[in-house]
Design an enzyme around this catalytic site. Structure first.
Site, PDB file in Angstrom:
ATOM      1  N   ARG A 292       3.223  10.143  15.700  1.00 36.79           N
ATOM      2  CA  ARG A 292       4.343   9.202  15.689  1.00 36.79           C
ATOM      3  C   ARG A 292       5.549   9.834  14.993  1.00 36.79           C
ATOM      4  NH1 ARG A 292       1.433   3.928  13.454  1.00 36.79           N
ATOM      5  NH2 ARG A 292       0.230   5.538  12.389  1.00 36.79           N
TER       6      ARG A 292
ATOM      7  N   GLU B 224       0.856  -1.188   0.000  1.00 38.00           N
ATOM      8  CA  GLU B 224       0.000   0.000   0.000  1.00 38.00           C
ATOM      9  C   GLU B 224       0.891   1.236   0.000  1.00 38.00           C
ATOM     10  OE1 GLU B 224      -3.421   0.421  -0.244  1.00 38.00           O
ATOM     11  OE2 GLU B 224      -2.516   2.383  -0.513  1.00 38.00           O
ATOM     12  N   PHE B 225       0.539   2.214  -0.832  1.00 38.22           N
ATOM     13  CA  PHE B 225       1.375   3.416  -0.931  1.00 38.22           C
ATOM     14  C   PHE B 225       0.669   4.667  -0.415  1.00 38.22           C
ATOM     15  CE2 PHE B 225       2.872   0.447  -4.143  1.00 38.22           C
ATOM     16  CZ  PHE B 225       4.237   0.437  -3.910  1.00 38.22           C
TER      17      PHE B 225
ATOM     18  N   ARG C 136      -0.726   7.837   1.617  1.00 31.84           N
ATOM     19  CA  ARG C 136      -0.142   8.774   2.579  1.00 31.84           C
ATOM     20  C   ARG C 136      -1.207   9.183   3.577  1.00 31.84           C
ATOM     21  NH1 ARG C 136       1.078  13.081  -1.827  1.00 31.84           N
ATOM     22  NH2 ARG C 136      -0.838  12.083  -2.487  1.00 31.84           N
TER      23      ARG C 136
ATOM     24  N   CYS D 113       6.210   5.780   8.888  1.00 33.41           N
ATOM     25  CA  CYS D 113       6.717   4.941   7.787  1.00 33.41           C
ATOM     26  C   CYS D 113       8.186   5.165   7.443  1.00 33.41           C
ATOM     27  CB  CYS D 113       5.864   5.152   6.543  1.00 33.41           C
ATOM     28  SG  CYS D 113       4.189   4.582   6.768  1.00 33.41           S
TER      29      CYS D 113
HETATM   30  C1  UDX Z   1       4.747   7.818   3.312  1.00 35.19           C
HETATM   31  C2  UDX Z   1       4.740   7.533   1.799  1.00 35.19           C
HETATM   32  O1  UDX Z   1       4.580   8.761   1.073  1.00 35.19           O
HETATM   33  C3  UDX Z   1       3.631   6.572   1.449  1.00 35.19           C
HETATM   34  O2  UDX Z   1       3.684   6.253   0.068  1.00 35.19           O
HETATM   35  C4  UDX Z   1       3.814   5.314   2.280  1.00 35.19           C
HETATM   36  O3  UDX Z   1       2.762   4.406   2.037  1.00 35.19           O
HETATM   37  C5  UDX Z   1       3.857   5.631   3.765  1.00 35.19           C
HETATM   38  O4  UDX Z   1       4.874   6.592   4.012  1.00 35.19           O
HETATM   39  P1  UDX Z   1       3.349   9.344   5.007  1.00 35.19           P
HETATM   40  O5  UDX Z   1       4.266   8.826   6.075  1.00 35.19           O
HETATM   41  O6  UDX Z   1       1.885   9.417   5.246  1.00 35.19           O
HETATM   42  O7  UDX Z   1       3.526   8.468   3.664  1.00 35.19           O
HETATM   43  O8  UDX Z   1       3.817  10.853   4.686  1.00 35.19           O
HETATM   44  P2  UDX Z   1       4.539  11.657   3.517  1.00 35.19           P
HETATM   45  O9  UDX Z   1       3.595  12.648   2.976  1.00 35.19           O
HETATM   46  O10 UDX Z   1       5.213  10.789   2.541  1.00 35.19           O
HETATM   47  O11 UDX Z   1       5.647  12.458   4.369  1.00 35.19           O
HETATM   48  C6  UDX Z   1       6.613  11.760   5.142  1.00 35.19           C
HETATM   49  C7  UDX Z   1       7.500  12.733   5.887  1.00 35.19           C
HETATM   50  O12 UDX Z   1       8.338  13.440   4.987  1.00 35.19           O
HETATM   51  C8  UDX Z   1       6.746  13.797   6.684  1.00 35.19           C
HETATM   52  O13 UDX Z   1       7.386  13.943   7.930  1.00 35.19           O
HETATM   53  C9  UDX Z   1       6.903  15.055   5.867  1.00 35.19           C
HETATM   54  O14 UDX Z   1       6.886  16.219   6.644  1.00 35.19           O
HETATM   55  C10 UDX Z   1       8.287  14.827   5.244  1.00 35.19           C
HETATM   56  N1  UDX Z   1       8.496  15.554   3.983  1.00 35.19           N
HETATM   57  C11 UDX Z   1       7.776  15.209   2.890  1.00 35.19           C
HETATM   58  C12 UDX Z   1       9.459  16.551   3.909  1.00 35.19           C
HETATM   59  O15 UDX Z   1      10.140  16.868   4.899  1.00 35.19           O
HETATM   60  N2  UDX Z   1       9.671  17.170   2.709  1.00 35.19           N
HETATM   61  C13 UDX Z   1       8.963  16.854   1.593  1.00 35.19           C
HETATM   62  O16 UDX Z   1       9.235  17.459   0.542  1.00 35.19           O
HETATM   63  C14 UDX Z   1       7.986  15.849   1.683  1.00 35.19           C
END
Ligand code: UDX
Length: 457
Positions: A354, A160-161, A163, A269
């Site tokens: 988290r 699953e991908f 967010r 994640c």
């Molecule tokens: C992520 C993946 O995107 C998703 O495909 C997977 O299934 C689970 O993990 P998620 O953890 O919900 O999803 O958040 P995401 O939007 O990817 O952001 C992850 C982290 O990266 C956050 O802490 C966010 O603040 C940080 N981030 C993201 C940055 O610091 N800079 C960016 O440009 C993008």
């Protein structure tokens, strides 16, 4: 189709409701009775835009059920999705005990051919592991040749991908659907299930599908750590990381996404998945130094940001006697300072705390003696359990009242739309530390703020 989803966390709940919405009969199972009771009353365990409405609609339409009865749900299902948690152990390895528990439960209830799908993020080889656990625990007959006809099964990897914050939209319209199946026939069954979504599907072997998930998350984390390292270089040279990222991202081979410099990645994640891949690589004799550097850069984001805050807020001279201003004062370099925090969740549009950067930053500032006032649109209830010493406020304006500085930790949209003139007038001193680069530096300074952000002059 009749579907059983094991685990009602982010992945399980969203998977279940989406398949129900697509017209299937879905039973979501969880062993936590209170969670199931709440879901049956329409109370969601997580904040996720659009989730509650969709769950209610499908429950009313009798397509979506919540139950603690794994046995009953497995017996009637054709396809069983394992969506349980896969937390990290202390050494970074993925803890598969919940997956194992789910597999054992399935084994005891198999009453005919089933497709068992690993949707949780699990290390390569977990498909084999699940198969072995089920084979070992099938009570009906442990010898495969003696099993009654029909009690066979196949294990598929279908990562699953989605967010958090955009989970429903992501699950309904994913960039791709990965199906790691042992045979073509099994893959076709999954293709049927996803057909109405109409998104690109890739059929692979099970191992490749398992690795695709980790490789995707590791690559995205690499983009974030890369731009954060570039932000450091920008700070040292006087360049502007926002312009640099834009210029780099225009290259279609690179793209604009995931190039926002800031406090680094958190959440449930990326940190655990990168560690897990490092661990898996090591297990196979490969020292994945690149991933280690990604984690290392990420770990330094908060200390670097806090240094900037302390540098501006801790007086060079011994602190003068502190006037309490209505708060109990701490001791330490920031004694007497009132710091307002905007945003607590690990990213916007979620109440998930988290691995949220707010926890790390606020704990350091509290230890330095600062008084912390904070506001988050949805994460405060969760935050109160982890950060009890914080004064929680009703909005950003209340946070600003009497504050010596504002610290932006999560880039919620509403923070970008604040009346900054009002904020300035409410603050004790108009000083902003913007950990997510949400404000325009020049405009903010013109309004009379002292303003510091990440990788920008
Ligand atoms: C992520 C993946 O995107 C998703 O495909 C997977 O299934 C689970 O993990 P998620 O953890 O919900 O999803 O958040 P995401 O939007 O990817 O952001 C992850 C982290 O990266 C956050 O802490 C966010 O603040 C940080 N981030 C993201 C940055 O610091 N800079 C960016 O440009 C993008």
């Amino acid at each position: 189709m009749n579907i059983c989803v094991i685990g009602t966390g982010y992945v399980g709940l969203v998977t279940g409701v989406i398949f129900a919405d697509l017209g299937n009969d879905v039973t979501c199972v969880d062993k936590i009775k209170e969670k199931i009771d709440s879901l049956n009353k329409g109370i969601m365990p997580i904040y996720e835009p659009g989730l509650e409405e969709m769950v209610k609609r499908n429950v009313v339409d009798n397509r979506l059920f919540f139950s603690t009865d794994l046995h009953g749900a497995v017996e009637k299902a054709e396809i069983i999705f394992i969506c349980v948690g896969t937390p990290p152990k202390d050494n970074g390895e993925t803890d598969l005990s919940y997956v194992e528990g789910a597999a054992k439960g399935i084994a005891k209830s198999i009453n005919g051919y089933k497709i068992i799908v690993n949707k949780s993020t699990v290390p390569v080889g977990t498909g084999d592991f699940v198969r072995k656990v089920i084979e070992k625990n099938m009570t009906r007959n442990t010898d495969p040749s003696l099993r009654p006809a029909g009690t066979s099964f196949d294990v598929v990897s279908n990562p699953e991908f989605l967010r958090e914050g955009s989970a429903i939209a992501d699950a309904l319209s994913p960039d791709r659907i990965i199906i790691g199946a042992p045979t073509k026939q099994v893959a076709v069954k999954l293709l049927e299930l996803y057909a109405t979504i109409g998104r690109p599907m890739l059929i692979t072997d099970v191992y490749s599908a398992e690795i695709i998930k980790y490789a995707s998350n590791a690559f995205l984390a690499m983009k974030i750590s890369f731009i954060n390292a570039i932000a450091d270089i920008c700070e040292l040279t006087g360049a502007n990381v926002t312009d640099v990222a834009k210029g780099v991202g225009y290259d279609s081979r690179i793209g604009q996404a995931f190039l926002n410099a800031g406090l680094g990645f958190g959440g449930s994640c990326f940190p655990k998945d990168i560690q897990s891949l490092v661990h898996t690589a090591e297990k196979f004799g490969y020292n994945f130094k690149l991933l280690k550097s990604i984690l290392d850069i990420n770990k330094k984001r908060v200390p670097h940001f806090v240094e900037i805050i302390k540098d501006k807020l801790v007086p060079a001279e011994p602190a003068p006697a502190v006037v309490s201003r209505g708060y109990k004062q701490g001791t330490g370099g920031l004694k007497g300072k009132i710091i307002g925090v905007l945003g607590l969740s690990f990213k916007p549009d979620t109440d998930d705390m988290r691995d949220a950067k707010s926890v790390e930053i606020i704990n350091i500032l509290l230890n330095e003696g600062a008084v912390i006032k904070a506001y988050d649109p949805v994460a405060m209830e969760n935050a109160k359990k982890i950060l009890p010493a914080v004064k929680y406020c009703a909005n950003a304006y209340e946070v600003s009242e009497g504050a010596d500085a504002l610290v932006v930790i999560t880039e919620w949209r509403e923070f970008k739309l604040l009346n900054m003139e009002r904020i300035k007038n409410l603050m004790h001193s108009p000083l902003i530390f913007d950990g997510r680069n949400i404000y325009d530096a020049e405009r903010t300074r013109k309004m009379g703020f002292e303003y510091y952000s990440i990788g920008r002059p």
